[in-house]
Design an enzyme around this catalytic site. Structure first.
Site, PDB file in Angstrom:
ATOM      1  N   HIS A 217       0.844  -1.192   0.000  1.00 24.28           N
ATOM      2  CA  HIS A 217       0.000   0.000   0.000  1.00 24.28           C
ATOM      3  C   HIS A 217       0.878   1.240   0.000  1.00 24.28           C
ATOM      4  O   HIS A 217       1.862   1.305   0.728  1.00 24.28           O
ATOM      5  CB  HIS A 217      -0.910  -0.010   1.234  1.00 24.28           C
ATOM      6  CG  HIS A 217      -1.717   1.235   1.396  1.00 24.28           C
ATOM      7  ND1 HIS A 217      -2.588   1.685   0.434  1.00 24.28           N
ATOM      8  CD2 HIS A 217      -1.764   2.138   2.408  1.00 24.28           C
ATOM      9  CE1 HIS A 217      -3.147   2.808   0.859  1.00 24.28           C
ATOM     10  NE2 HIS A 217      -2.657   3.102   2.046  1.00 24.28           N
TER      11      HIS A 217
ATOM     12  N   ASP B  44      -3.267   9.111   3.730  1.00 29.92           N
ATOM     13  CA  ASP B  44      -3.421   7.665   3.548  1.00 29.92           C
ATOM     14  C   ASP B  44      -4.830   7.375   3.051  1.00 29.92           C
ATOM     15  O   ASP B  44      -5.816   7.608   3.755  1.00 29.92           O
ATOM     16  CB  ASP B  44      -3.156   6.950   4.874  1.00 29.92           C
ATOM     17  CG  ASP B  44      -3.048   5.445   4.723  1.00 29.92           C
ATOM     18  OD1 ASP B  44      -3.426   4.911   3.652  1.00 29.92           O
ATOM     19  OD2 ASP B  44      -2.598   4.799   5.671  1.00 29.92           O
TER      20      ASP B  44
ATOM     21  N   CYS C 290      -4.291   3.039  -4.570  1.00 30.43           N
ATOM     22  CA  CYS C 290      -3.441   3.845  -3.688  1.00 30.43           C
ATOM     23  C   CYS C 290      -2.367   4.619  -4.443  1.00 30.43           C
ATOM     24  O   CYS C 290      -2.105   5.790  -4.135  1.00 30.43           O
ATOM     25  CB  CYS C 290      -2.833   3.006  -2.577  1.00 30.43           C
ATOM     26  SG  CYS C 290      -1.891   1.569  -3.138  1.00 30.43           S
TER      27      CYS C 290
END
Length: 158
Positions: A35, A52, A94
């Site tokens: 990620h 995030d 991501c």
């Protein structure tokens, strides 16, 4: 990993991205088991902002990275985890989110601010469209590819 340093009106901003993080003990999942999240560090302001898109998946890693950068820079960096960062809807966007967030922060906030001006680094309320982000990234890549072809043909024709 520090991806680059931006020099702007005697101010330096280091942009770091943290990738290939395994989610030990996390209930979030990203495709491929890794990620990406974005850590923007202002050395001048001694602050690090963490974005995030699977919050809080990389918070611990971003905190650790900030502490390591603090030691490396010999400067006490304040860490700000931004839970209002736009959130992805799947386990594979991501990287696109990191690129789109970085572009937004640079083009809409950092590069438009005056030297002493305070900047609101929040991405709260900002909706990111990963599909549009991918298309924009492909457009930029295609422009670079065409520019490379033009330069190569210019060199051959000289």
């Amino acid at each position: 990993m520090i991806a680059g340093t931006l020099q702007w009106r005697k101010v330096k901003h280091h942009i770091a991205n943290r990738d290939t993080i395994q989610h030990k003990g996390s209930n979030t999942f990203s495709a491929g088991g890794s990620h990406w999240s974005l850590l923007v560090v202002s050395v001048v302001d001694a602050v690090a902002f963490h974005y995030d898109s699977l919050h809080p998946a990389n918070r611990e890693e971003a905190t650790t990275t900030t502490k390591k950068l603090s030691k490396l820079l010999n400067k006490n960096l304040r860490f700000h985890d931004l839970p209002d960062s736009p959130q992805q809807e799947n386990g594979s966007d991501c990287g696109v989110f990191v690129c789109v967030e970085m572009k937004h922060l640079l083009m809409r906030k950092l590069l438009l601010a005056h030297n002493k001006e305070k900047i609101n680094m929040s991405m709260g309320g900002k909706h990111l469209d990963a599909s549009h982000g991918r298309k924009e990234m492909l457009r930029v890549i295609e422009e670079f590819r065409k520019e490379g072809e033009r330069r190569r043909s210019y060199v051959k024709g000289s």
